[in-house]
Motif scaffolding. Structure first.
Motif, short mmCIF file in Angstrom:
data_model
loop_
_atom_site.label_atom_id
_atom_site.label_comp_id
_atom_site.label_asym_id
_atom_site.label_seq_id
_atom_site.Cartn_x
_atom_site.Cartn_y
_atom_site.Cartn_z
N MET A 283 38.07 30.33 47.24
CA MET A 283 38.62 30.65 45.93
C MET A 283 39.87 29.82 45.63
SD MET A 283 38.13 34.81 46.06
CE MET A 283 38.98 35.12 44.51
N TRP B 160 38.71 26.34 44.64
CA TRP B 160 38.14 26.31 43.29
C TRP B 160 39.19 26.54 42.22
CZ3 TRP B 160 33.55 24.82 41.39
CH2 TRP B 160 32.49 24.69 42.28
N GLY B 161 40.21 27.32 42.54
CA GLY B 161 41.25 27.60 41.57
C GLY B 161 40.77 28.48 40.43
N ARG B 162 41.15 28.12 39.21
CA ARG B 162 40.81 28.94 38.06
C ARG B 162 39.31 28.93 37.74
NH1 ARG B 162 45.60 27.61 33.64
NH2 ARG B 162 47.37 28.41 34.90
N GLU B 163 38.60 27.96 38.25
CA GLU B 163 37.16 27.88 37.95
C GLU B 163 36.36 28.96 38.67
OE1 GLU B 163 35.43 24.02 38.40
OE2 GLU B 163 37.26 23.01 37.73
N TYR B 164 36.94 29.55 39.70
CA TYR B 164 36.22 30.59 40.45
C TYR B 164 36.16 31.86 39.62
CZ TYR B 164 34.39 32.88 44.62
OH TYR B 164 33.58 33.53 45.52
N MET B 165 34.97 32.47 39.53
CA MET B 165 34.79 33.67 38.71
C MET B 165 35.37 34.89 39.41
SD MET B 165 31.34 35.45 37.17
CE MET B 165 31.37 36.83 38.31
N ARG B 166 36.37 35.51 38.78
CA ARG B 166 37.02 36.69 39.34
C ARG B 166 36.80 37.95 38.50
NH1 ARG B 166 40.05 32.24 40.64
NH2 ARG B 166 41.00 32.20 42.71
N LYS B 167 36.26 37.80 37.30
CA LYS B 167 36.02 38.94 36.42
C LYS B 167 34.53 39.01 36.09
CE LYS B 167 40.61 38.89 34.25
NZ LYS B 167 41.35 38.79 32.97
#
Length: 408
Positions: A296, A299-306
Protein backbone atom coordinates in the motif's frame (compact mmCIF):
# COMPACT_ATOMS: atom_id res chain seq x y z
CA UNK A 1 -51.03 5.73 -30.85
CA UNK A 2 -52.08 3.66 -33.87
CA UNK A 3 -54.48 5.16 -36.38
CA UNK A 4 -56.73 3.73 -39.14
CA UNK A 5 -57.26 5.25 -42.58
CA UNK A 6 -59.62 4.08 -45.30
CA UNK A 7 -58.50 3.96 -48.93
CA UNK A 8 -59.27 2.17 -52.19
CA UNK A 9 -57.28 -0.19 -54.32
CA UNK A 10 -56.76 0.63 -58.02
CA UNK A 11 -59.70 -1.72 -58.68
CA UNK A 12 -61.92 0.40 -56.39
CA UNK A 13 -62.13 -2.08 -53.51
CA UNK A 14 -62.13 -0.58 -49.98
CA UNK A 15 -59.16 -1.21 -47.68
CA UNK A 16 -58.22 -0.03 -44.21
CA UNK A 17 -54.61 0.82 -43.43
CA UNK A 18 -53.20 0.91 -39.89
CA UNK A 19 -50.33 3.28 -39.02
CA UNK A 20 -48.25 2.95 -35.85
CA UNK A 21 -44.82 3.91 -34.56
CA UNK A 22 -42.02 1.51 -33.61
CA UNK A 23 -39.03 2.57 -31.50
CA UNK A 24 -35.84 0.68 -32.36
CA UNK A 25 -33.30 -0.39 -29.69
CA UNK A 26 -31.09 2.56 -30.73
CA UNK A 27 -33.89 4.97 -29.80
CA UNK A 28 -34.90 5.87 -33.33
CA UNK A 29 -38.59 5.81 -34.27
CA UNK A 30 -40.07 4.73 -37.56
CA UNK A 31 -43.59 4.37 -38.85
CA UNK A 32 -45.00 1.06 -39.96
CA UNK A 33 -48.24 0.16 -41.77
CA UNK A 34 -50.42 -2.85 -42.36
CA UNK A 35 -53.51 -3.14 -44.60
CA UNK A 36 -56.73 -5.06 -43.85
CA UNK A 37 -59.82 -5.94 -45.89
CA UNK A 38 -62.32 -5.02 -43.17
CA UNK A 39 -62.67 -2.11 -40.79
CA UNK A 40 -63.16 -4.48 -37.84
CA UNK A 41 -59.84 -6.24 -38.41
CA UNK A 42 -58.06 -2.93 -38.81
CA UNK A 43 -59.48 -1.46 -35.60
CA UNK A 44 -58.65 -4.60 -33.61
CA UNK A 45 -55.08 -4.53 -34.87
CA UNK A 46 -54.80 -0.79 -34.18
CA UNK A 47 -55.88 -1.34 -30.58
CA UNK A 48 -53.31 -4.08 -30.22
CA UNK A 49 -50.55 -1.86 -31.61
CA UNK A 50 -51.59 0.99 -29.31
CA UNK A 51 -51.23 -1.27 -26.28
CA UNK A 52 -47.87 -2.56 -27.47
CA UNK A 53 -46.65 0.94 -28.25
CA UNK A 54 -47.47 1.95 -24.68
CA UNK A 55 -45.33 -0.95 -23.48
CA UNK A 56 -42.53 0.00 -25.86
CA UNK A 57 -42.85 -3.25 -27.80
CA UNK A 58 -43.73 -2.40 -31.36
CA UNK A 59 -45.09 -5.01 -33.75
CA UNK A 60 -45.21 -8.26 -31.81
CA UNK A 61 -45.62 -10.21 -35.04
CA UNK A 62 -42.11 -9.12 -35.98
CA UNK A 63 -40.57 -9.34 -32.51
CA UNK A 64 -38.02 -12.13 -32.19
CA UNK A 65 -37.53 -14.36 -29.19
CA UNK A 66 -34.11 -12.82 -28.53
CA UNK A 67 -35.56 -9.29 -28.63
CA UNK A 68 -38.14 -10.12 -25.98
CA UNK A 69 -35.54 -11.91 -23.87
CA UNK A 70 -33.46 -8.71 -23.84
CA UNK A 71 -36.48 -6.55 -23.08
CA UNK A 72 -37.52 -8.78 -20.17
CA UNK A 73 -33.98 -8.76 -18.75
CA UNK A 74 -33.89 -4.97 -18.91
CA UNK A 75 -37.19 -4.78 -17.04
CA UNK A 76 -35.98 -7.20 -14.37
CA UNK A 77 -32.74 -5.28 -13.94
CA UNK A 78 -34.52 -1.91 -13.74
CA UNK A 79 -36.67 -3.15 -10.83
CA UNK A 80 -33.53 -3.70 -8.77
CA UNK A 81 -34.90 -6.64 -6.78
CA UNK A 82 -32.53 -9.28 -8.18
CA UNK A 83 -28.89 -9.76 -7.21
CA UNK A 84 -26.12 -9.38 -9.82
CA UNK A 85 -25.47 -13.12 -9.72
CA UNK A 86 -29.15 -13.89 -10.33
CA UNK A 87 -29.28 -11.45 -13.25
CA UNK A 88 -26.09 -12.95 -14.68
CA UNK A 89 -27.61 -16.43 -14.41
CA UNK A 90 -30.78 -15.26 -16.17
CA UNK A 91 -28.83 -13.68 -19.03
CA UNK A 92 -26.42 -16.60 -19.36
CA UNK A 93 -29.23 -19.12 -19.72
CA UNK A 94 -31.38 -17.00 -22.03
CA UNK A 95 -28.32 -16.40 -24.23
CA UNK A 96 -27.91 -20.16 -24.48
CA UNK A 97 -31.51 -20.50 -25.62
CA UNK A 98 -31.16 -17.58 -28.03
CA UNK A 99 -28.38 -19.39 -29.83
CA UNK A 100 -31.02 -21.86 -31.06
CA UNK A 101 -34.37 -20.01 -31.14
CA UNK A 102 -33.40 -16.35 -30.80
CA UNK A 103 -34.17 -15.43 -34.41
CA UNK A 104 -37.60 -17.08 -34.35
CA UNK A 105 -40.68 -14.81 -34.10
CA UNK A 106 -41.95 -14.78 -30.52
CA UNK A 107 -45.51 -15.61 -31.57
CA UNK A 108 -44.33 -18.72 -33.43
CA UNK A 109 -42.22 -20.24 -30.64
CA UNK A 110 -43.65 -23.66 -29.77
CA UNK A 111 -43.12 -26.37 -27.17
CA UNK A 112 -41.55 -28.60 -29.84
CA UNK A 113 -39.02 -25.84 -30.59
CA UNK A 114 -38.05 -25.78 -26.93
CA UNK A 115 -37.87 -29.58 -26.67
CA UNK A 116 -35.52 -29.64 -29.66
CA UNK A 117 -33.47 -26.85 -28.10
CA UNK A 118 -33.11 -28.71 -24.79
CA UNK A 119 -31.86 -31.78 -26.66
CA UNK A 120 -29.24 -29.70 -28.49
CA UNK A 121 -28.17 -27.96 -25.29
CA UNK A 122 -27.59 -31.32 -23.63
CA UNK A 123 -25.21 -32.19 -26.47
CA UNK A 124 -23.50 -28.95 -27.46
CA UNK A 125 -24.96 -26.13 -25.37
CA UNK A 126 -21.87 -25.21 -23.35
CA UNK A 127 -18.65 -23.41 -24.19
CA UNK A 128 -15.29 -25.00 -23.49
CA UNK A 129 -12.86 -23.09 -21.31
CA UNK A 130 -10.19 -23.11 -24.03
CA UNK A 131 -6.94 -25.03 -24.25
CA UNK A 132 -4.67 -26.57 -21.66
CA UNK A 133 -1.26 -27.81 -22.57
CA UNK A 134 -1.24 -29.44 -25.98
CA UNK A 135 -4.83 -30.62 -25.80
CA UNK A 136 -7.21 -28.53 -27.91
CA UNK A 137 -10.72 -28.62 -26.53
CA UNK A 138 -13.83 -28.46 -28.69
CA UNK A 139 -15.66 -25.17 -29.16
CA UNK A 140 -18.78 -26.56 -27.48
CA UNK A 141 -19.40 -29.08 -24.73
CA UNK A 142 -22.51 -30.75 -23.30
CA UNK A 143 -24.55 -29.02 -20.62
CA UNK A 144 -25.74 -30.93 -17.57
CA UNK A 145 -29.44 -31.79 -17.17
CA UNK A 146 -29.55 -29.49 -14.12
CA UNK A 147 -28.25 -26.55 -16.15
CA UNK A 148 -30.80 -27.14 -18.93
CA UNK A 149 -33.54 -27.52 -16.32
CA UNK A 150 -32.51 -24.16 -14.86
CA UNK A 151 -32.78 -22.57 -18.33
CA UNK A 152 -36.24 -24.15 -18.66
CA UNK A 153 -37.45 -22.54 -15.44
CA UNK A 154 -36.02 -19.13 -16.37
CA UNK A 155 -37.55 -19.08 -19.85
CA UNK A 156 -40.87 -20.13 -18.31
CA UNK A 157 -40.85 -17.02 -16.12
CA UNK A 158 -39.79 -14.89 -19.08
CA UNK A 159 -42.51 -16.11 -21.44
CA UNK A 160 -45.10 -15.99 -18.68
CA UNK A 161 -44.45 -12.25 -18.63
CA UNK A 162 -45.05 -12.21 -22.40
CA UNK A 163 -48.36 -14.01 -21.89
CA UNK A 164 -49.48 -11.54 -19.23
CA UNK A 165 -48.71 -8.71 -21.65
CA UNK A 166 -50.86 -10.52 -24.24
CA UNK A 167 -47.95 -10.81 -26.64
CA UNK A 168 -48.57 -14.55 -26.89
CA UNK A 169 -51.74 -16.53 -26.30
CA UNK A 170 -50.20 -19.34 -24.24
CA UNK A 171 -46.85 -19.98 -22.65
CA UNK A 172 -45.20 -22.73 -24.79
CA UNK A 173 -42.88 -23.69 -21.93
CA UNK A 174 -45.81 -25.28 -20.09
CA UNK A 175 -45.97 -28.05 -22.70
CA UNK A 176 -42.20 -28.43 -23.08
CA UNK A 177 -40.37 -31.22 -21.27
CA UNK A 178 -37.25 -30.28 -19.34
CA UNK A 179 -34.58 -32.81 -18.29
CA UNK A 180 -35.09 -34.25 -14.83
CA UNK A 181 -33.06 -32.74 -12.03
CA UNK A 182 -30.22 -34.82 -10.71
CA UNK A 183 -28.83 -34.52 -7.21
CA UNK A 184 -25.39 -32.87 -7.46
CA UNK A 185 -22.53 -35.30 -6.91
CA UNK A 186 -20.28 -32.88 -5.09
CA UNK A 187 -17.50 -34.53 -3.15
CA UNK A 188 -14.95 -33.63 -0.54
CA UNK A 189 -11.20 -33.90 -0.98
CA UNK A 190 -9.60 -36.94 0.61
CA UNK A 191 -6.89 -36.44 3.24
CA UNK A 192 -4.18 -37.39 0.75
CA UNK A 193 -5.61 -34.94 -1.79
CA UNK A 194 -5.62 -32.15 0.80
CA UNK A 195 -1.95 -32.80 1.51
CA UNK A 196 -1.07 -32.60 -2.20
CA UNK A 197 -3.13 -29.43 -2.67
CA UNK A 198 -1.44 -27.69 0.25
CA UNK A 199 1.99 -28.67 -1.06
CA UNK A 200 1.07 -27.30 -4.50
CA UNK A 201 -0.23 -24.04 -3.02
CA UNK A 202 2.87 -23.51 -0.86
CA UNK A 203 5.12 -24.23 -3.84
CA UNK A 204 3.24 -21.71 -5.97
CA UNK A 205 3.56 -19.06 -3.23
CA UNK A 206 7.28 -19.75 -2.82
CA UNK A 207 7.86 -19.31 -6.56
CA UNK A 208 5.71 -16.18 -6.63
CA UNK A 209 3.24 -17.68 -9.08
CA UNK A 210 -0.53 -17.54 -9.53
CA UNK A 211 -1.60 -15.14 -6.73
CA UNK A 212 0.18 -13.48 -3.77
CA UNK A 213 -0.91 -15.21 -0.59
CA UNK A 214 -2.32 -18.27 -2.34
CA UNK A 215 -1.00 -20.45 0.51
CA UNK A 216 -3.01 -18.43 3.04
CA UNK A 217 -6.08 -18.55 0.79
CA UNK A 218 -5.85 -22.34 0.68
CA UNK A 219 -5.42 -22.67 4.44
CA UNK A 220 -8.38 -20.38 5.12
CA UNK A 221 -10.60 -22.30 2.72
CA UNK A 222 -9.58 -25.54 4.40
CA UNK A 223 -10.19 -24.37 7.98
CA UNK A 224 -13.19 -22.04 7.66
CA UNK A 225 -15.62 -23.45 5.08
CA UNK A 226 -16.18 -19.98 3.61
CA UNK A 227 -17.80 -19.46 0.24
CA UNK A 228 -15.76 -17.88 -2.55
CA UNK A 229 -17.86 -14.72 -2.38
CA UNK A 230 -17.25 -14.45 1.38
CA UNK A 231 -13.51 -15.09 1.27
CA UNK A 232 -12.85 -12.40 -1.36
CA UNK A 233 -14.98 -9.87 0.55
CA UNK A 234 -13.05 -10.15 3.83
CA UNK A 235 -11.70 -6.74 4.87
CA UNK A 236 -9.30 -6.03 7.69
CA UNK A 237 -12.08 -4.37 9.69
CA UNK A 238 -13.71 -7.82 9.90
CA UNK A 239 -10.62 -9.58 11.28
CA UNK A 240 -10.14 -9.66 15.05
CA UNK A 241 -6.65 -10.68 16.14
CA UNK A 242 -7.74 -10.48 19.79
CA UNK A 243 -10.52 -13.07 19.50
CA UNK A 244 -9.12 -15.05 16.53
CA UNK A 245 -12.31 -14.47 14.54
CA UNK A 246 -13.36 -13.29 11.11
CA UNK A 247 -16.77 -11.67 10.87
CA UNK A 248 -18.50 -12.54 7.60
CA UNK A 249 -20.68 -9.56 6.66
CA UNK A 250 -19.87 -8.79 3.01
CA UNK A 251 -19.87 -10.69 -0.25
CA UNK A 252 -18.01 -10.16 -3.52
CA UNK A 253 -19.86 -11.31 -6.62
CA UNK A 254 -19.56 -10.58 -10.33
CA UNK A 255 -22.06 -9.60 -12.98
CA UNK A 256 -22.55 -11.04 -16.46
CA UNK A 257 -19.48 -9.16 -17.73
CA UNK A 258 -17.34 -10.55 -14.88
CA UNK A 259 -17.09 -7.16 -13.17
CA UNK A 260 -16.67 -7.58 -9.38
CA UNK A 261 -19.34 -6.09 -7.10
CA UNK A 262 -18.67 -5.71 -3.37
CA UNK A 263 -21.90 -5.89 -1.37
CA UNK A 264 -23.03 -5.59 2.24
CA UNK A 265 -25.78 -8.10 1.41
CA UNK A 266 -25.47 -11.72 2.52
CA UNK A 267 -27.00 -14.81 0.92
CA UNK A 268 -29.22 -15.41 3.97
CA UNK A 269 -29.53 -13.97 7.48
CA UNK A 270 -27.55 -16.94 8.80
CA UNK A 271 -24.74 -16.22 6.34
CA UNK A 272 -23.66 -13.24 8.47
CA UNK A 273 -21.61 -14.86 11.18
CA UNK A 274 -18.31 -14.93 13.04
CA UNK A 275 -15.90 -17.80 12.41
CA UNK A 276 -13.16 -18.74 14.87
CA UNK A 277 -9.87 -19.26 13.03
CA UNK A 278 -6.99 -21.48 14.23
CA UNK A 279 -4.14 -19.58 15.90
CA UNK A 280 -1.65 -20.64 13.22
CA UNK A 281 -3.82 -19.06 10.53
CA UNK A 282 -4.21 -15.88 12.58
CA UNK A 283 -0.42 -15.55 12.76
CA UNK A 284 -0.19 -15.93 9.00
CA UNK A 285 -2.85 -13.24 8.63
CA UNK A 286 -0.69 -10.90 10.75
CA UNK A 287 2.27 -11.47 8.44
CA UNK A 288 0.05 -11.03 5.39
CA UNK A 289 -1.20 -7.70 6.72
CA UNK A 290 2.36 -6.42 7.19
CA UNK A 291 3.30 -7.37 3.61
CA UNK A 292 0.13 -5.75 2.31
CA UNK A 293 0.87 -2.53 4.23
CA UNK A 294 4.23 -2.35 2.45
CA UNK A 295 2.47 -2.74 -0.91
CA UNK A 296 0.00 0.00 0.00
CA UNK A 297 2.87 2.37 0.74
CA UNK A 298 4.42 1.65 -2.65
CA UNK A 299 1.11 2.25 -4.44
CA UNK A 300 0.37 5.39 -2.45
CA UNK A 301 -2.90 7.13 -3.20
CA UNK A 302 -3.66 4.79 -6.09
CA UNK A 303 -4.31 1.92 -3.68
CA UNK A 304 -8.04 1.43 -3.03
CA UNK A 305 -8.83 2.03 0.64
CA UNK A 306 -12.57 2.81 0.46
CA UNK A 307 -15.07 1.53 1.40
CA UNK A 308 -12.66 -0.95 3.02
CA UNK A 309 -9.23 -2.51 2.64
CA UNK A 310 -9.64 -6.07 1.37
CA UNK A 311 -7.51 -8.93 2.70
CA UNK A 312 -7.32 -10.65 -0.69
CA UNK A 313 -7.59 -7.90 -3.31
CA UNK A 314 -6.74 -7.64 -6.96
CA UNK A 315 -4.38 -5.07 -8.46
CA UNK A 316 -3.96 -1.86 -6.41
CA UNK A 317 -6.40 -3.08 -3.77
CA UNK A 318 -9.37 -3.30 -6.10
CA UNK A 319 -11.76 -6.27 -5.73
CA UNK A 320 -10.51 -9.45 -7.38
CA UNK A 321 -12.79 -10.95 -10.01
CA UNK A 322 -14.22 -14.10 -8.34
CA UNK A 323 -13.73 -16.26 -11.42
CA UNK A 324 -10.01 -15.40 -11.28
CA UNK A 325 -9.72 -17.15 -7.94
CA UNK A 326 -11.44 -20.20 -9.43
CA UNK A 327 -8.90 -20.24 -12.27
CA UNK A 328 -6.01 -20.07 -9.78
CA UNK A 329 -7.43 -22.83 -7.57
CA UNK A 330 -8.07 -24.99 -10.62
CA UNK A 331 -4.38 -24.64 -11.52
CA UNK A 332 -3.48 -25.75 -7.99
CA UNK A 333 -5.65 -28.83 -8.48
CA UNK A 334 -3.97 -29.67 -11.79
CA UNK A 335 -0.53 -29.36 -10.23
CA UNK A 336 -1.62 -31.62 -7.36
CA UNK A 337 -3.32 -34.01 -9.81
CA UNK A 338 -6.66 -33.75 -8.03
CA UNK A 339 -9.79 -34.00 -10.18
CA UNK A 340 -13.56 -34.31 -9.88
CA UNK A 341 -14.27 -31.63 -7.26
CA UNK A 342 -15.09 -27.91 -7.45
CA UNK A 343 -11.81 -25.95 -7.22
CA UNK A 344 -13.06 -23.52 -4.54
CA UNK A 345 -16.31 -24.95 -3.23
CA UNK A 346 -14.64 -28.35 -2.83
CA UNK A 347 -12.83 -26.96 0.23
CA UNK A 348 -16.19 -26.08 1.77
CA UNK A 349 -17.34 -29.66 1.25
CA UNK A 350 -14.09 -30.95 2.73
CA UNK A 351 -14.28 -28.70 5.79
CA UNK A 352 -17.80 -29.81 6.66
CA UNK A 353 -17.08 -33.48 6.00
CA UNK A 354 -13.91 -33.52 8.11
CA UNK A 355 -15.72 -31.87 11.04
CA UNK A 356 -18.50 -34.45 10.84
CA UNK A 357 -16.01 -37.32 10.73
CA UNK A 358 -14.05 -35.87 13.66
CA UNK A 359 -17.18 -35.72 15.79
CA UNK A 360 -18.24 -32.05 15.71
CA UNK A 361 -21.97 -31.60 16.30
CA UNK A 362 -24.10 -30.82 13.26
CA UNK A 363 -25.56 -27.59 14.69
CA UNK A 364 -22.09 -26.07 15.16
CA UNK A 365 -21.06 -27.09 11.66
CA UNK A 366 -24.23 -25.65 10.16
CA UNK A 367 -23.69 -22.30 11.89
CA UNK A 368 -20.04 -22.25 10.85
CA UNK A 369 -21.04 -22.73 7.22
CA UNK A 370 -23.80 -20.12 7.45
CA UNK A 371 -26.64 -22.45 6.52
CA UNK A 372 -30.24 -21.53 7.24
CA UNK A 373 -31.14 -25.18 7.99
CA UNK A 374 -29.24 -28.03 9.61
CA UNK A 375 -30.73 -30.41 7.01
CA UNK A 376 -28.88 -28.51 4.28
CA UNK A 377 -25.59 -29.33 5.97
CA UNK A 378 -26.47 -33.01 6.22
CA UNK A 379 -27.90 -33.37 2.71
CA UNK A 380 -25.16 -31.55 0.82
CA UNK A 381 -21.94 -31.61 2.80
CA UNK A 382 -21.94 -34.89 4.70
CA UNK A 383 -19.77 -36.71 2.17
CA UNK A 384 -17.69 -39.80 2.53
CA UNK A 385 -14.73 -41.13 0.57
CA UNK A 386 -13.12 -44.46 -0.10
CA UNK A 387 -10.49 -44.12 2.63
CA UNK A 388 -13.08 -43.38 5.30
CA UNK A 389 -15.37 -46.08 3.94
CA UNK A 390 -12.59 -48.67 4.30
CA UNK A 391 -11.98 -47.49 7.87
CA UNK A 392 -15.70 -47.80 8.63
CA UNK A 393 -15.72 -51.29 7.16
CA UNK A 394 -12.76 -52.29 9.36
CA UNK A 395 -14.55 -50.98 12.46
CA UNK A 396 -17.71 -52.91 11.56
CA UNK A 397 -15.67 -56.05 10.92
CA UNK A 398 -13.82 -55.75 14.23
CA UNK A 399 -17.08 -55.35 16.13
CA UNK A 400 -18.60 -58.33 14.33
CA UNK A 401 -15.59 -60.48 15.19
CA UNK A 402 -16.22 -59.85 18.87
CA UNK A 403 -19.87 -60.89 18.66
CA UNK A 404 -19.75 -63.89 16.34
CA UNK A 405 -18.33 -67.04 17.95
CA UNK A 406 -15.41 -68.63 16.13
CA UNK A 407 -15.87 -72.07 14.59
CA UNK A 408 -13.30 -74.84 14.93
Amino acid sequence: MASVQKHQTPAGEPRWRVFWTVTAPDGRSRQQTKTFKTSKEAKQFAGKMTDQEALGIGDVDRMTVAAFFNQWLEEIESRGDKSPTTLANYRRNLDRLSAYVGSKPLVKLSASDLDATYTKMLKTGGKARGTYGKAVRPASVPLSPNTVNSAHRIVHACLEAARRKKLIGVNPVKDATAPKLRKPKARAFTDSEVERLIVAAFAAEERGRLYPGIDLVTLLLMTSGMRRSELLAIAWDAVSFETNTIHIRRTLVENYDHQPILRDVMKTEQSERSIIIPQAIIERLRQHKVRQAEQMMRWGREYMRKPCVLVFPGLAGHPLQPHRLTIVMRQIMRTAKVYGAPPVHGWRHSHATSLLVDGADIVTISKRLGHSKVTTTLNIYAHGDQERDIAASDLAGARLAKLVPTTS
